[in-house]
Design a protein around this motif. Sequence first.
Motif, PDB file in Angstrom:
ATOM      1  N   ILE A  59       4.597   1.989   4.841  1.00  0.00           N
ATOM      2  CA  ILE A  59       3.364   2.200   4.058  1.00  0.00           C
ATOM      3  C   ILE A  59       3.718   2.543   2.615  1.00  0.00           C
ATOM      4  CG2 ILE A  59       1.314   3.647   3.778  1.00  0.00           C
ATOM      5  CD1 ILE A  59       1.283   3.993   6.822  1.00  0.00           C
ATOM      6  N   VAL A  60       4.684   3.445   2.445  1.00  0.00           N
ATOM      7  CA  VAL A  60       5.083   3.869   1.099  1.00  0.00           C
ATOM      8  C   VAL A  60       5.738   2.719   0.337  1.00  0.00           C
ATOM      9  CG1 VAL A  60       6.632   5.374  -0.201  1.00  0.00           C
ATOM     10  CG2 VAL A  60       5.324   6.300   1.717  1.00  0.00           C
ATOM     11  N   GLY A  61       6.711   2.042   0.977  1.00  0.00           N
ATOM     12  CA  GLY A  61       7.430   0.973   0.288  1.00  0.00           C
ATOM     13  C   GLY A  61       6.524  -0.171  -0.106  1.00  0.00           C
ATOM     14  N   CYS A  62       5.791  -0.728   0.857  1.00  0.00           N
ATOM     15  CA  CYS A  62       4.917  -1.880   0.575  1.00  0.00           C
ATOM     16  C   CYS A  62       3.701  -1.475  -0.261  1.00  0.00           C
ATOM     17  CB  CYS A  62       4.459  -2.518   1.878  1.00  0.00           C
ATOM     18  SG  CYS A  62       5.803  -3.182   2.868  1.00  0.00           S
ATOM     19  N   GLY A  63       3.150  -0.305   0.050  1.00  0.00           N
ATOM     20  CA  GLY A  63       1.960   0.149  -0.677  1.00  0.00           C
ATOM     21  C   GLY A  63       2.239   0.427  -2.140  1.00  0.00           C
ATOM     22  N   LEU A  64       3.331   1.105  -2.448  1.00  0.00           N
ATOM     23  CA  LEU A  64       3.654   1.402  -3.848  1.00  0.00           C
ATOM     24  C   LEU A  64       3.956   0.127  -4.639  1.00  0.00           C
ATOM     25  CD1 LEU A  64       5.867   4.629  -3.634  1.00  0.00           C
ATOM     26  CD2 LEU A  64       3.493   4.430  -4.396  1.00  0.00           C
ATOM     27  N   MET A  65       4.649  -0.817  -4.013  1.00  0.00           N
ATOM     28  CA  MET A  65       4.952  -2.059  -4.713  1.00  0.00           C
ATOM     29  C   MET A  65       3.677  -2.884  -4.927  1.00  0.00           C
ATOM     30  SD  MET A  65       7.088  -3.867  -6.312  1.00  0.00           S
ATOM     31  CE  MET A  65       8.675  -3.144  -5.902  1.00  0.00           C
ATOM     32  N   ALA A  66       2.772  -2.875  -3.944  1.00  0.00           N
ATOM     33  CA  ALA A  66       1.486  -3.572  -4.116  1.00  0.00           C
ATOM     34  C   ALA A  66       0.691  -2.950  -5.256  1.00  0.00           C
ATOM     35  CB  ALA A  66       0.687  -3.507  -2.817  1.00  0.00           C
ATOM     36  N   ARG A  67       0.748  -1.631  -5.339  1.00  0.00           N
ATOM     37  CA  ARG A  67       0.051  -0.931  -6.432  1.00  0.00           C
ATOM     38  C   ARG A  67       0.662  -1.315  -7.777  1.00  0.00           C
ATOM     39  NH1 ARG A  67      -4.453   0.547  -8.400  1.00  0.00           N
ATOM     40  NH2 ARG A  67      -4.567   2.588  -9.390  1.00  0.00           N
ATOM     41  N   ALA A  68       1.998  -1.418  -7.816  1.00  0.00           N
ATOM     42  CA  ALA A  68       2.678  -1.827  -9.046  1.00  0.00           C
ATOM     43  C   ALA A  68       2.326  -3.265  -9.426  1.00  0.00           C
ATOM     44  CB  ALA A  68       4.189  -1.685  -8.883  1.00  0.00           C
ATOM     45  N   CYS A  69       1.935  -4.059  -8.429  1.00  0.00           N
ATOM     46  CA  CYS A  69       1.555  -5.468  -8.671  1.00  0.00           C
ATOM     47  C   CYS A  69       0.048  -5.607  -8.922  1.00  0.00           C
ATOM     48  CB  CYS A  69       1.973  -6.335  -7.494  1.00  0.00           C
ATOM     49  SG  CYS A  69       3.759  -6.490  -7.303  1.00  0.00           S
ATOM     50  N   LYS A  70      -0.604  -4.509  -9.311  1.00  0.00           N
ATOM     51  CA  LYS A  70      -2.001  -4.496  -9.758  1.00  0.00           C
ATOM     52  C   LYS A  70      -3.034  -4.603  -8.639  1.00  0.00           C
ATOM     53  CE  LYS A  70      -0.391  -4.427 -13.963  1.00  0.00           C
ATOM     54  NZ  LYS A  70      -0.307  -3.141 -14.680  1.00  0.00           N
ATOM     55  N   PHE A  71      -2.652  -4.347  -7.406  1.00  0.00           N
ATOM     56  CA  PHE A  71      -3.654  -4.217  -6.347  1.00  0.00           C
ATOM     57  C   PHE A  71      -4.342  -2.865  -6.506  1.00  0.00           C
ATOM     58  CE2 PHE A  71      -1.153  -7.566  -4.441  1.00  0.00           C
ATOM     59  CZ  PHE A  71      -2.053  -8.294  -3.679  1.00  0.00           C
ATOM     60  N   SER A  72      -5.575  -2.767  -6.016  1.00  0.00           N
ATOM     61  CA  SER A  72      -6.272  -1.481  -6.050  1.00  0.00           C
ATOM     62  C   SER A  72      -5.609  -0.517  -5.084  1.00  0.00           C
ATOM     63  CB  SER A  72      -7.745  -1.672  -5.664  1.00  0.00           C
ATOM     64  OG  SER A  72      -7.846  -2.022  -4.292  1.00  0.00           O
ATOM     65  N   ARG A  73      -5.954   0.767  -5.201  1.00  0.00           N
ATOM     66  CA  ARG A  73      -5.365   1.764  -4.300  1.00  0.00           C
ATOM     67  C   ARG A  73      -5.682   1.445  -2.843  1.00  0.00           C
ATOM     68  NH1 ARG A  73      -6.443   7.647  -7.223  1.00  0.00           N
ATOM     69  NH2 ARG A  73      -5.108   7.283  -9.053  1.00  0.00           N
ATOM     70  N   LEU A  74      -6.941   1.086  -2.586  1.00  0.00           N
ATOM     71  CA  LEU A  74      -7.355   0.802  -1.215  1.00  0.00           C
ATOM     72  C   LEU A  74      -6.647  -0.438  -0.673  1.00  0.00           C
ATOM     73  CD1 LEU A  74      -9.159   1.763   1.079  1.00  0.00           C
ATOM     74  CD2 LEU A  74     -11.006   0.354   0.152  1.00  0.00           C
ATOM     75  N   ASP A  75      -6.591  -1.495  -1.485  1.00  0.00           N
ATOM     76  CA  ASP A  75      -5.912  -2.721  -1.052  1.00  0.00           C
ATOM     77  C   ASP A  75      -4.411  -2.484  -0.862  1.00  0.00           C
ATOM     78  OD1 ASP A  75      -8.216  -4.175  -0.967  1.00  0.00           O
ATOM     79  OD2 ASP A  75      -7.911  -5.236  -2.860  1.00  0.00           O
ATOM     80  N   SER A  76      -3.820  -1.666  -1.706  1.00  0.00           N
ATOM     81  CA  SER A  76      -2.393  -1.340  -1.556  1.00  0.00           C
ATOM     82  C   SER A  76      -2.139  -0.629  -0.241  1.00  0.00           C
ATOM     83  CB  SER A  76      -1.924  -0.460  -2.720  1.00  0.00           C
ATOM     84  OG  SER A  76      -2.071  -1.126  -3.953  1.00  0.00           O
ATOM     85  N   LEU A  77      -3.054   0.275   0.117  1.00  0.00           N
ATOM     86  CA  LEU A  77      -2.922   0.998   1.380  1.00  0.00           C
ATOM     87  C   LEU A  77      -3.090   0.041   2.568  1.00  0.00           C
ATOM     88  CD1 LEU A  77      -2.460   3.710   2.712  1.00  0.00           C
ATOM     89  CD2 LEU A  77      -4.915   4.171   2.547  1.00  0.00           C
ATOM     90  N   LYS A  78      -4.028  -0.913   2.438  1.00  0.00           N
ATOM     91  CA  LYS A  78      -4.220  -1.916   3.497  1.00  0.00           C
ATOM     92  C   LYS A  78      -2.943  -2.725   3.705  1.00  0.00           C
ATOM     93  CE  LYS A  78      -9.065  -2.717   2.365  1.00  0.00           C
ATOM     94  NZ  LYS A  78      -9.939  -3.668   1.657  1.00  0.00           N
ATOM     95  N   ILE A  79      -2.318  -3.129   2.621  1.00  0.00           N
ATOM     96  CA  ILE A  79      -1.086  -3.924   2.716  1.00  0.00           C
ATOM     97  C   ILE A  79       0.011  -3.104   3.375  1.00  0.00           C
ATOM     98  CG2 ILE A  79       0.767  -4.985   1.353  1.00  0.00           C
ATOM     99  CD1 ILE A  79      -1.447  -5.873  -0.632  1.00  0.00           C
ATOM    100  N   GLY A  80       0.141  -1.848   2.966  1.00  0.00           N
ATOM    101  CA  GLY A  80       1.155  -0.983   3.566  1.00  0.00           C
ATOM    102  C   GLY A  80       0.943  -0.793   5.053  1.00  0.00           C
TER     103      GLY A  80
END
Length: 389
Positions: free
Chosen positions: A314-335
């Motif tokens: 969750i941390v690894g994928c979510g933080l990188m998704a956030r760095a790639c301009k996904f929203s916080r909620l979408d980043s959490l979904k990806i993680g």
Amino acid sequence: MESYLVFKDLAIIIIAAKLCGIAARKCKAPQVVGEIVAGLLIGPSILGWVDQSEFLIQMAEVGVILLMFSAGLETDLKDLMKTGPIAALIACAGVFIPLACGAVLYMAFYGAAPWGSEEFYKAVFVGTILTATSVSITVESLKEMGKLKGRVGTTILSAAIIDDVIGIIVLTFVIGFKSPDSDPMGVLINTVLFFVFAIVVGLVSYKIFKSVDTRYPHTRRIPIAGLAFCLAMAYIAEKYFGIADITGAYVAGIILCSIRDSEYIAEKMDTNSYMLFGPVFFASIGLKTNVESVSIAILIFSAAFVAVGLISKIVGCGLMARACKFSRLDSLKIGVGMMTRGEVALIVSQKGLSAGLLTPVYFTSVILLIIVSSILTPIILKVLYAKEA
């Protein structure tokens, strides 16, 4: 051992695996979990109906190869290209953070190990198990909610594909470096040479298969030739490049995934896997798991292993998704979507057992991770999408 006894073992394995698989599905758990439990029940630890034999080990190895070939065939290169760069970044973070966290976890329990020692490679291998991602549960959940084709769903699928490719490469390196006479530079050169070989052979093989597929569409000779190609690539990878045979099988699947009848090949492979080789492989995991040697210390380690496995993804994928301009909620979904583990984690564990990097008792930790992640992922995803609505 009389040769006819293997028929009794196979009959018991198939019946027990299917019954436990159905029971697992009724409990909303993956069917493979039931098949693993079946192996545990009929194995030496509990009922003692079936013992590991050389024949069953070889059958399980064929099962692994077919599973990885099918995974390659089901790769969608178009989706992969669409979200390629972002998915690759997310996948890299989803591999290396769990890898580091898993190694640190092992050292925290069993002591820091000097670089290059056997204990060091065991620690790294525990991290390697955590790199695997299995999104079958995630796919079903997203389908149910009608979110599979969205940006988040496509990114999860693409990142999971790249994640497994990187994870298999890491596995190849770890097993190669562990060998006492291994040469790190040699392992690197062999890995690069194999992928160069795979690209050249892949282009030629793809054209040949495409031509045959156009001339004789949807005929049985296509999956037969595909299976032979898979087995040949698995053999060449291990024999001539020192690369894990599952890597060769996976690459063979990716090479053939874009021909017109790739789904037809996958369907025939799934039939073989579902009927015989899959149950034997997953049940063999249970047969190898030694419940008698499970101690309180192993249970505590397993709980920590599960927690680290879920949180690090969750941390690894979510933080990188956030760095790639996904929203916080979408980043959490990806993680969350990337945290499920399945057959790839089992395949990696099996390879570690063969290479002496893992003992059977740690299969308990891997099976718990698969069960917990498979149950929690759809629940959390539904909560996150409900929050969005």
